[in-house]
Design a protein around this motif. Structure first.
Motif, mmCIF file in Angstrom:
data_model
loop_
_atom_site.group_PDB
_atom_site.id
_atom_site.type_symbol
_atom_site.label_atom_id
_atom_site.label_comp_id
_atom_site.label_asym_id
_atom_site.label_seq_id
_atom_site.Cartn_x
_atom_site.Cartn_y
_atom_site.Cartn_z
ATOM 1 N N THR A 101 0.831 -1.303 0.045
ATOM 2 C CA THR A 101 0.100 0.014 -0.056
ATOM 3 C C THR A 101 0.892 1.226 0.138
ATOM 4 O O THR A 101 2.282 1.108 -0.074
ATOM 5 C CB THR A 101 -0.889 0.009 1.228
ATOM 6 N N MET A 102 0.334 2.427 -0.013
ATOM 7 C CA MET A 102 1.201 3.626 0.207
ATOM 8 C C MET A 102 2.076 3.492 1.262
ATOM 9 O O MET A 102 3.135 4.402 1.358
ATOM 10 C CB MET A 102 0.367 4.802 -0.123
ATOM 11 N N GLU A 103 1.460 2.885 2.401
ATOM 12 C CA GLU A 103 2.387 3.204 3.595
ATOM 13 C C GLU A 103 3.100 1.565 4.013
ATOM 14 O O GLU A 103 3.655 1.513 5.085
ATOM 15 C CB GLU A 103 1.355 3.286 4.898
ATOM 16 N N THR A 104 2.811 0.732 3.182
ATOM 17 C CA THR A 104 3.316 -0.592 3.567
ATOM 18 C C THR A 104 4.335 -1.166 2.484
ATOM 19 O O THR A 104 3.909 -1.518 1.216
ATOM 20 C CB THR A 104 2.398 -1.477 3.844
ATOM 21 N N MET A 105 5.595 -1.336 2.774
ATOM 22 C CA MET A 105 6.467 -1.940 2.023
ATOM 23 C C MET A 105 7.217 -3.184 2.430
ATOM 24 O O MET A 105 7.464 -3.409 3.641
ATOM 25 C CB MET A 105 7.529 -1.167 1.564
ATOM 26 N N ILE A 106 7.304 -4.246 1.889
ATOM 27 C CA ILE A 106 8.107 -5.590 2.266
ATOM 28 C C ILE A 106 9.382 -5.407 1.305
ATOM 29 O O ILE A 106 9.644 -5.441 0.086
ATOM 30 C CB ILE A 106 7.259 -6.675 1.879
ATOM 31 N N HIS A 107 10.491 -5.233 2.108
ATOM 32 C CA HIS A 107 11.607 -4.918 1.686
ATOM 33 C C HIS A 107 12.301 -6.807 1.425
ATOM 34 O O HIS A 107 12.115 -7.497 2.227
ATOM 35 C CB HIS A 107 12.821 -4.386 2.446
ATOM 36 N N ASP A 108 13.033 -6.753 0.425
ATOM 37 C CA ASP A 108 13.906 -8.056 0.275
ATOM 38 C C ASP A 108 13.126 -9.472 0.286
ATOM 39 O O ASP A 108 13.191 -10.360 1.184
ATOM 40 C CB ASP A 108 14.975 -8.152 1.371
ATOM 41 N N TYR A 109 11.958 -9.304 -0.523
ATOM 42 C CA TYR A 109 11.146 -10.443 -0.703
ATOM 43 C C TYR A 109 11.521 -11.373 -1.782
ATOM 44 O O TYR A 109 12.136 -10.927 -2.728
ATOM 45 C CB TYR A 109 9.651 -9.898 -1.188
#
Length: 120
Positions: A101-109
């Motif tokens: 979402t605009m507020e949620t990121m998953i790094h290094d998936y």
């Protein structure tokens, strides 16, 4: 959320393969993406990365032979591998920074790997 890699296989030295990686499962978009590989008995290493704007970076060992590209509309990425060498044999993994979402990121998936075997 899934990151699905495919396209690996067995190829003779000098041949070509194209790997693809696609993200699915409610992803808004993807920031940086990349391909990594791990050969038997060795550590995982960077192959190539690409930013959302298309800026690329390659390992010295694959420069001039591999080309990374992406389709932002399809949340997907390709790795065109030409002039393959036996030392390219490895499990290849796709990696991405997923924007949920605009507020949620998953790094290094990490996606599951796909095996590339180059015979001499």
């Amino acid at each position: 959320v899934q990151l699905q890699a495919c396209g690996g296989g067995l190829v003779q030295a000098g041949g070509s393969l194209r790997l693809s990686c696609a993200a699915s499962g409610g992803i808004f978009s993807i920031d940086d993406m990349g391909w990594y590989r791990q050969a038997p008995g060795k550590q995982r290493e960077l192959v190539a990365t690409i930013t959302s704007g298309g800026r690329t970076k390659y390992a010295d060992s694959v420069k001039g032979r591999f080309t990374i590209s992406r389709d932002n509309a399809k949340n997907s990425m390709l790795l065109q591998m030409n002039s393959l060498k036996p030392e390219d044999t490895a499990v290849y993994y796709c990696n991405a920074d997923l924007i949920i979402t605009m507020e949620t990121m998953i790094h290094d998936y990490w996606g599951q790997g796909t095996l590339v075997t180059v015979s001499s």
